[in-house]
Design a protein around this motif. Structure first.
Motif, PDB file in Angstrom:
ATOM      1  N   HIS A 157       4.670   4.960   0.042  1.00 37.96           N
ATOM      2  CA  HIS A 157       4.648   3.540  -0.335  1.00 37.96           C
ATOM      3  C   HIS A 157       5.953   2.845   0.019  1.00 37.96           C
ATOM      4  N   CYS A 173      -2.314  -2.540   0.546  1.00 36.95           N
ATOM      5  CA  CYS A 173      -2.332  -1.200  -0.059  1.00 36.95           C
ATOM      6  C   CYS A 173      -2.763  -1.315  -1.517  1.00 36.95           C
ATOM      7  N   CYS A 175      -1.446  -0.166  -3.971  1.00 35.06           N
ATOM      8  CA  CYS A 175      -0.286  -0.269  -4.869  1.00 35.06           C
ATOM      9  C   CYS A 175       0.135  -1.721  -5.077  1.00 35.06           C
ATOM     10  N   CYS A 180       2.381  -0.425   3.662  1.00 34.50           N
ATOM     11  CA  CYS A 180       2.896   0.891   3.238  1.00 34.50           C
ATOM     12  C   CYS A 180       2.570   1.934   4.301  1.00 34.50           C
TER      13      CYS A 180
HETATM   14 ZN   LIG Z   1       1.408   1.192  -1.175  1.00 31.69          ZN
END
Ligand SMILES: [Zn+2]
Length: 307
Positions: A157, A173, A175, A180
């Motif tokens: 990440h 992503c 996240c 990432c």
């Molecule tokens: Zn990510």
């Protein structure tokens, strides 16, 4: 005797190793999905059965895709979501009547390859898993580097370094950020990069193996996607070399089966590493899919007592 457990979302695997790393026993059962109590009982049952069969007691190490929160001692970031928020280590220690060590699966992979795998004898090892996701672990002199946040090696990440204009902002992503490394370097990342550059959607379902096979057969779009992939992997790893300067980088996960990476990526990373020569070696794993469960077993013991 060292017992390792690989607690995955679909399978739970146990291995028992003797002092030299020889395999004494291996068992594999389905994970009782969405049932925390049954997961605990399954792990405890596997350990007890192995100890009865081998007539000795062992240390127990666990590898999982998640991590233990330093704040609460409870599991976090598990894709086996029924583990999240549970005091897994404490509960297993109570059931098994001994101390239990736990680490994430990328750390276990790196440890296994560093102890007696592809990177045996190397002082600093960066072990990367590139498969459905993109994780990594750091092992220094036979010990997993954890860190105060428990995230040492969490490489997937970070953003793709040295991006070209068409690589920005990069794929979204899960996240919450964009671009990432995981969105580029995972198997799904490679497949969706191919789709972006071609008109058809069919390629989105192709595995890395299929893309490589089509490239070998002369498919230009697939070959170009592999070239982009190799350059991105080289950039990502060059950044790791600039910070950590590992002796060995070992690849694991499905994409580690692409044999061409071990020649092409070190040739490419020379452009990005801040050094006139690069002595870091990029190696295929020795134990492959077994590295997670072996590394879990190796969470125990003074490095001096290991092979
Ligand atoms: Zn990510």
């Amino acid at each position: 005797m060292r017992i390792g457990i690989d607690l995955g979302g679909s399978k739970i695997e146990l291995i028992a190793l003797d002092g030299a790393g020889g395999e004494l026993l291996r068992r594999r059962v389905d994970t009782p999905r969405h049932d925390y109590r049954a997961t605990l009982a399954t792990i405890a049952g596997l350990v007890e059965d192995a100890e009865v069969e081998l007539r000795q007691r062992g240390s127990v190490g666990i590898g999982t895709p998640g991590a233990v929160s330093a704040l609460t001692g409870r599991m976090k970031n598990c894709n086996s979501t029924w583990l999240n928020g549970q005091p897994l280590v404490r509960d297993l220690q109570a059931l098994l009547q001994r101390e239990v060590r736990i680490s994430n699966d990328a750390n276990c992979f790196a440890l296994s390859e560093a102890i007696d795998g592809a990177a045996a004898g190397a002082e600093v090892v960066f072990g990367v898993i590139i498969g459905t996701g993109c994780g990594a672990g750091v092992v220094v002199r036979g010990q997993v580097l954890t860190g105060p946040n428990g995230i040492a090696g969490e490489w997937g990440h970070n953003p793709l370094p040295w991006p070209s204009p068409e690589e920005l902002p990069g794929p979204a992503c899960y996240c919450g950020k964009s671009g990432c490394l995981e969105t580029w370097l995972s198997g799904p990342g490679l497949a969706s990069d191919l789709v972006l550059r071609t008109s058809s959607q069919a390629e989105g379902a192709w595995s890395a193996r299929e893309i490589a096979a089509r490239a070998m057969a002369g498919d230009e779009a697939c070959l170009a996607a592999l070239h982009r992939y190799e350059d991105r992997l080289a950039r990502g790893l060059a950044q790791v070399i600039n910070i950590l300067d590992p002796d060995v980088i070992v690849l694991g996960g499905g994409l580690s089966n692409l044999g061409r990476l071990y020649e092409s990526v070190p040739r490419l990373w020379a452009r990005y590493v801040f050094s006139d020569t690069v002595r870091t070696r990029l190696l295929a794993p020795r134990y492959g899919d077994s590295s997670g469960v072996r590394g879990a077993a190796w969470l125990w013991g003074d490095p001096a007592t290991r092979p």
